[in-house]
Design an enzyme around this catalytic site. Structure first.
Site, PDB file in Angstrom:
ATOM      1  N   GLY A  18       1.066  -1.119  -0.035  1.00  0.00           N
ATOM      2  CA  GLY A  18      -0.002   0.222   0.018  1.00  0.00           C
ATOM      3  C   GLY A  18       0.829   1.312   0.062  1.00  0.00           C
ATOM      4  O   GLY A  18       1.579   1.542   0.955  1.00  0.00           O
ATOM      5  N   MET A  19       0.825   2.054  -1.059  1.00  0.00           N
ATOM      6  CA  MET A  19       1.863   3.102  -1.436  1.00  0.00           C
ATOM      7  C   MET A  19       1.151   4.277  -0.943  1.00  0.00           C
ATOM      8  O   MET A  19       0.020   4.653  -1.725  1.00  0.00           O
ATOM      9  CB  MET A  19       2.329   3.216  -2.878  1.00  0.00           C
ATOM     10  CG  MET A  19       3.155   1.956  -3.266  1.00  0.00           C
ATOM     11  SD  MET A  19       4.790   1.708  -2.059  1.00  0.00           S
ATOM     12  CE  MET A  19       5.784   3.203  -2.600  1.00  0.00           C
ATOM     13  N   SER A  20       1.444   5.034   0.192  1.00  0.00           N
ATOM     14  CA  SER A  20       0.602   6.554   0.531  1.00  0.00           C
ATOM     15  C   SER A  20       1.478   7.619  -0.022  1.00  0.00           C
ATOM     16  O   SER A  20       1.112   8.556   0.046  1.00  0.00           O
ATOM     17  CB  SER A  20       0.729   6.548   2.033  1.00  0.00           C
ATOM     18  OG  SER A  20       2.097   6.503   2.449  1.00  0.00           O
ATOM     19  N   GLY A  21       2.653   7.488  -0.508  1.00  0.00           N
ATOM     20  CA  GLY A  21       3.345   8.496  -0.825  1.00  0.00           C
ATOM     21  C   GLY A  21       4.318   9.021   0.047  1.00  0.00           C
ATOM     22  O   GLY A  21       4.761  10.125   0.085  1.00  0.00           O
ATOM     23  N   SER A  25       5.891   3.932   3.851  1.00  0.00           N
ATOM     24  CA  SER A  25       5.477   2.644   2.653  1.00  0.00           C
ATOM     25  C   SER A  25       6.600   2.825   1.600  1.00  0.00           C
ATOM     26  O   SER A  25       6.700   1.556   1.068  1.00  0.00           O
ATOM     27  CB  SER A  25       4.121   3.214   1.958  1.00  0.00           C
ATOM     28  OG  SER A  25       4.114   4.481   1.358  1.00  0.00           O
ATOM     29  N   CYS A 109     -10.793   3.072   9.044  1.00  0.00           N
ATOM     30  CA  CYS A 109     -10.249   3.012   7.949  1.00  0.00           C
ATOM     31  C   CYS A 109      -9.267   1.803   7.571  1.00  0.00           C
ATOM     32  O   CYS A 109      -9.578   1.282   6.798  1.00  0.00           O
ATOM     33  CB  CYS A 109      -9.557   4.524   7.532  1.00  0.00           C
ATOM     34  SG  CYS A 109      -8.710   4.423   5.914  1.00  0.00           S
ATOM     35  N   GLY A 134       3.157   0.358   5.676  1.00  0.00           N
ATOM     36  CA  GLY A 134       4.315   1.091   6.371  1.00  0.00           C
ATOM     37  C   GLY A 134       3.825   1.291   7.745  1.00  0.00           C
ATOM     38  O   GLY A 134       4.410   2.009   8.462  1.00  0.00           O
ATOM     39  N   CYS A 206      -7.251  11.947   7.244  1.00  0.00           N
ATOM     40  CA  CYS A 206      -7.081  11.615   5.891  1.00  0.00           C
ATOM     41  C   CYS A 206      -7.943  12.444   5.019  1.00  0.00           C
ATOM     42  O   CYS A 206      -7.307  13.036   3.938  1.00  0.00           O
ATOM     43  CB  CYS A 206      -7.091  10.255   5.421  1.00  0.00           C
ATOM     44  SG  CYS A 206      -8.301   9.258   6.124  1.00  0.00           S
TER      45      CYS A 206
END
Length: 375
Positions: A18-21, A25, A109, A134, A206
């Protein structure tokens, strides 16, 4: 449907990160790639923001996630979970505030999006053996069952937010930075040439981003202004809506200049929903700030085995709180599954709607929602 936990070698094992930026992560993907896993990334869009909204950083986060995946030479998938988020997280968030409680949408979430919608999509649609995130938490196989273990970095441990996970979800999730302290994560990112190495950690809810919480909430729930009363029943001010306040709050009450009031600051000690009155007391040791216990419901145990008798453990009623010793007792005459938690020492500012999370040493046992306080 989740299958049995994977036993294949890393090079035969597909992991969707899961890439959050963000840096956590990014380093998770980097470490898994270094360990030889078949790594792909997935960026989740969970909120349909206004394209003109200057506060929303989602597009920048996606850009950063893509840059990291390009750097690591891995594929980045994108998916829109905004409908699932609205139905399962945001409507819960609004309902809780409407009921005068203070919810924690990040926990919901994780429960509904990251470890349900994302996990199912990754395993069923993308053919993943695992997902990875992450989060600063660890998992460990003890006595033939998966346990959730606190993150090594005590200041960053996120087990409080993940107590709804069960053993099947843990069996299919990797937490590559859970055994690393945050400064080292940033150092790894910098050494690997990842552009997120100095990116600021995201804060706040978020879907609100950097916007003022009061302005945002007012778009969805009508405010009902009312009176602020002292614990002795004296009117001392006005509030813009009970939903804007939480127990233990000190700032933003706009109380001052009262004769004979003294210099001690005011704190929110209660919300009277029937009268729409905010009740305040002076001093951080005001007796109405303290609780000797609480009643919790909506319990989730990691092993999914409900208690049948009392246990001794430690507990957190808010993130980063020091553990407090307590006794947890199932309430047998309750129509719904409820538990009574009795603290060994009174606790300040315990807040209905927030989560109470249970621990045995380094193991997160589970948690639930704080319903009522025992004073």
């Amino acid at each position: 449907m989740l299958t049995a936990s994977n036993t294949k070698a890393p090079e035969q094992t597909k992991v969707i990160v899961g890439m959050s930026g963000g840096v956590d992560s990014s380093v998770s993907a980097y470490l898994l790639k270094e360990q030889g896993y078949q790594v792909e990334g997935l960026f989740m869009k969970n909120w349909e923001e206004d394209d003109t909204d200057e506060y929303c950083a989602a597009s920048q986060d996606l850009e950063d996630a893509q840059a990291i995946c390009d750097k690591l030479d891995i594929k980045l998938h994108t998916i829109n979970f905004a409908t699932e988020y609205w139905d399962n997280v945001f409507e819960y968030f609004l309902a809780e505030y409407k009921a005068g409680r203070t919810p924690n949408p990040d926990i919901m979430c994780n429960k509904e999006i990251k470890f349900k919608a994302f996990l199912e999509f990754a395993c069923e649609d993308l053919g993943a053996d695992y997902i990875a995130t992450g989060h600063y938490v660890q998992r460990e196989l003890r006595d033939n069952s998966w346990k959730m273990i606190r993150g090594l970095d005590n200041n960053k441990d996120q087990s409080y937010f993940l107590y709804t996970l069960d053993e099947a979800q843990l069996a299919h999730t990797l937490f590559p930075v859970g055994h690393i302290e945050k400064p080292e994560v940033r150092a790894i990112a910098e050494k690997a040439g990842l552009i997120t190495h100095n990116k600021k950690d995201s804060t706040g809810i978020c879907f609100i981003g950097e916007r003022k919480f009061k302005d945002f909430l007012g778009q969805y729930l009508p405010a009902q202004p009312g009176i602020i009363e002292s614990a002795e029943g004296v009117a001392v001010g006005h509030h813009d809506g009970l939903m804007y306040h939480t127990l233990g709050q000190r700032k933003g009450l706009r109380i001052g200049g009262l004769a004979d009031a003294g210099e001690e600051p005011w704190y929110v000690v209660e919300k009277d929903l029937l009268r729409n009155v905010l009740i305040v007391g002076q001093g951080h040791n005001h007796p109405r700030l303290f609780s000797k216990g609480l009643i919790a419901n909506q319990l989730h145990w990691v092993d999914r085995k409900a208690l049948t008798s009392s246990i001794q453990c430690t507990v957190k009623t808010r993130y980063r709180q020091e553990d407090v010793s307590c006794t947890v007792t199932p309430i047998t005459d309750s129509a719904t599954e409820e538990y009574q938690i009795d603290f060994t020492e009174q606790q300040s500012s315990v807040t209905p709607g927030q989560s109470v999370v249970f621990y045995k040493d380094d193991v997160c046992l589970g948690g639930g929602i704080i319903d009522t306080l025992i004073r």
